[in-house]
Design a protein around this motif. Sequence first.
Motif, PDB file in Angstrom:
ATOM      1  N   PRO A  57       1.018  -0.851   0.182  1.00 17.06           N
ATOM      2  CA  PRO A  57       0.008  -0.407  -0.194  1.00 17.06           C
ATOM      3  C   PRO A  57       1.004   1.245  -0.150  1.00 17.06           C
ATOM      4  O   PRO A  57       2.302   1.168   0.789  1.00 17.06           O
ATOM      5  CB  PRO A  57      -0.406  -0.191   1.488  1.00 17.06           C
ATOM      6  CG  PRO A  57      -0.457  -1.247   1.639  1.00 17.06           C
ATOM      7  CD  PRO A  57       0.729  -1.284   0.927  1.00 17.06           C
ATOM      8  N   LEU A  58       0.174   2.478  -0.318  1.00 19.36           N
ATOM      9  CA  LEU A  58       1.237   3.583  -0.444  1.00 19.36           C
ATOM     10  C   LEU A  58       1.409   3.697   1.476  1.00 19.36           C
ATOM     11  O   LEU A  58       0.581   3.936   1.744  1.00 19.36           O
ATOM     12  CB  LEU A  58      -0.277   4.875  -0.945  1.00 19.36           C
ATOM     13  CG  LEU A  58       0.246   4.522  -2.299  1.00 19.36           C
ATOM     14  CD1 LEU A  58      -0.654   5.826  -2.752  1.00 19.36           C
ATOM     15  CD2 LEU A  58       0.345   4.410  -2.840  1.00 19.36           C
ATOM     16  N   THR A  59       2.549   5.120   1.027  1.00 13.29           N
ATOM     17  CA  THR A  59       3.112   5.549   2.543  1.00 13.29           C
ATOM     18  C   THR A  59       2.577   6.635   2.593  1.00 13.29           C
ATOM     19  O   THR A  59       3.250   7.181   1.570  1.00 13.29           O
ATOM     20  CB  THR A  59       4.443   5.274   2.299  1.00 13.29           C
ATOM     21  OG1 THR A  59       4.601   3.823   2.323  1.00 13.29           O
ATOM     22  CG2 THR A  59       4.827   5.970   3.467  1.00 13.29           C
ATOM     23  N   TYR A  60       1.572   7.099   3.100  1.00 16.03           N
ATOM     24  CA  TYR A  60       1.266   8.330   3.385  1.00 16.03           C
ATOM     25  C   TYR A  60       1.448   9.408   4.421  1.00 16.03           C
ATOM     26  O   TYR A  60       2.132   8.825   5.750  1.00 16.03           O
ATOM     27  CB  TYR A  60      -0.603   8.137   4.211  1.00 16.03           C
ATOM     28  CG  TYR A  60      -1.256   7.290   2.862  1.00 16.03           C
ATOM     29  CD1 TYR A  60      -1.499   7.845   1.553  1.00 16.03           C
ATOM     30  CD2 TYR A  60      -1.869   6.153   3.312  1.00 16.03           C
ATOM     31  CE1 TYR A  60      -2.471   7.783   0.270  1.00 16.03           C
ATOM     32  CE2 TYR A  60      -2.607   5.810   2.180  1.00 16.03           C
ATOM     33  CZ  TYR A  60      -3.074   5.900   1.130  1.00 16.03           C
ATOM     34  OH  TYR A  60      -3.297   5.764   0.193  1.00 16.03           O
ATOM     35  N   ASP A  61       2.537   9.891   4.159  1.00 12.33           N
ATOM     36  CA  ASP A  61       3.780  10.313   5.176  1.00 12.33           C
ATOM     37  C   ASP A  61       3.705  11.360   5.086  1.00 12.33           C
ATOM     38  O   ASP A  61       4.663  12.266   5.262  1.00 12.33           O
ATOM     39  CB  ASP A  61       5.275   9.656   3.875  1.00 12.33           C
ATOM     40  CG  ASP A  61       5.768  10.717   2.527  1.00 12.33           C
ATOM     41  OD1 ASP A  61       4.199  10.769   2.642  1.00 12.33           O
ATOM     42  OD2 ASP A  61       6.760  10.909   2.551  1.00 12.33           O
ATOM     43  N   PHE A  62       2.723  11.762   5.311  1.00 10.13           N
ATOM     44  CA  PHE A  62       1.946  13.387   6.148  1.00 10.13           C
ATOM     45  C   PHE A  62       0.893  12.908   6.802  1.00 10.13           C
ATOM     46  O   PHE A  62       0.457  12.230   7.045  1.00 10.13           O
ATOM     47  CB  PHE A  62       2.210  13.958   4.579  1.00 10.13           C
ATOM     48  CG  PHE A  62       0.998  13.213   3.380  1.00 10.13           C
ATOM     49  CD1 PHE A  62      -0.314  13.221   4.057  1.00 10.13           C
ATOM     50  CD2 PHE A  62       1.334  12.820   2.820  1.00 10.13           C
ATOM     51  CE1 PHE A  62      -1.358  12.730   3.030  1.00 10.13           C
ATOM     52  CE2 PHE A  62       0.204  12.170   1.538  1.00 10.13           C
ATOM     53  CZ  PHE A  62      -0.833  11.823   2.179  1.00 10.13           C
ATOM     54  N   TRP A  63       0.700  14.406   7.654  1.00 10.08           N
ATOM     55  CA  TRP A  63       0.257  14.608   8.536  1.00 10.08           C
ATOM     56  C   TRP A  63      -0.988  15.927   9.297  1.00 10.08           C
ATOM     57  O   TRP A  63      -0.129  16.792   8.537  1.00 10.08           O
ATOM     58  CB  TRP A  63       0.695  14.460  10.503  1.00 10.08           C
ATOM     59  CG  TRP A  63       2.048  12.988  10.217  1.00 10.08           C
ATOM     60  CD1 TRP A  63       1.476  12.026  10.994  1.00 10.08           C
ATOM     61  CD2 TRP A  63       3.370  12.762  10.212  1.00 10.08           C
ATOM     62  NE1 TRP A  63       2.250  11.029  11.109  1.00 10.08           N
ATOM     63  CE2 TRP A  63       3.304  11.739  10.579  1.00 10.08           C
ATOM     64  CE3 TRP A  63       3.321  13.515   9.316  1.00 10.08           C
ATOM     65  CZ2 TRP A  63       4.561  10.896   9.847  1.00 10.08           C
ATOM     66  CZ3 TRP A  63       4.655  12.677   8.702  1.00 10.08           C
ATOM     67  CH2 TRP A  63       5.166  11.805   8.970  1.00 10.08           C
TER      68      TRP A  63
END
Length: 254
Positions: A57-63
């Motif tokens: 799965p994609l890495t949602y590297d933000f918040w």
Amino acid sequence: MPVLYLGHGAPPLADDPTWTGELAAWSAALPTPRSILVVSAHWEESPLTLGSTTGAPLTYDFWGFPRRYYEVAYDAPGAPELAADVRALLGAAGPVASDEERGLDHGAYVPLKEMFPDADVPVLQMSMPSLDPLALFDVGRRLAPLRDAGVLVVGSGFLTHNLSCVDFAAGTGSTPPSWSVEFDDWAARTLAAGDVDSVLDFQRRAPAAGIAHPRTEHFAPLFVSLGASGGQAAPETAVEGFWYGLSKRSFQFS
């Protein structure tokens, strides 16, 4: 294949019709790649590591963004053959690790979704083992033979990147600060002149380098792209302009 360095921005940049149109037009003019190798500002890991070849799965590297940004999908095929080729080209320079659980991060999938929206080209992401310009240039140089095999090598960062100095209340089309304009102009002129040494030594030679890049991870993918291009002079500027005062200038090395 050509080699690219592109500005990917934050996920909301995909809401900007100007930027998405620029990327779509850019990709339409490119030859169709057999596969894509991406080096993103958002993956630093040593030793050099290759991401998933099996469709993690994609890495949602933000918040802190609205939920819809965490629902974006980009189901490009994995690229195990490309991973094997990268290992063969880089193996003599040091260890190459794998992380089959790491999917593409937003430095990869946000621009690729605009450039290759059908997600039908296999994609492999590769970490930066350090931010050292010479080391990354050498990585790119070793990867250059991939171009003859139809691989599009993409460095993904942002030409100026200092979020602490951005006035988000001013809007996406706000007047860019002088430090961003000066660094953008210097980078464009220096690359056009083929002055690879100055680009690699940008922290000492570029105006406002410490402000434009208080940390250098968004400029560093350019070194991989530059190495893969063979240190070619005069790349084409494919995208230019500013977004919240940050330079989104992007280059194509033929």
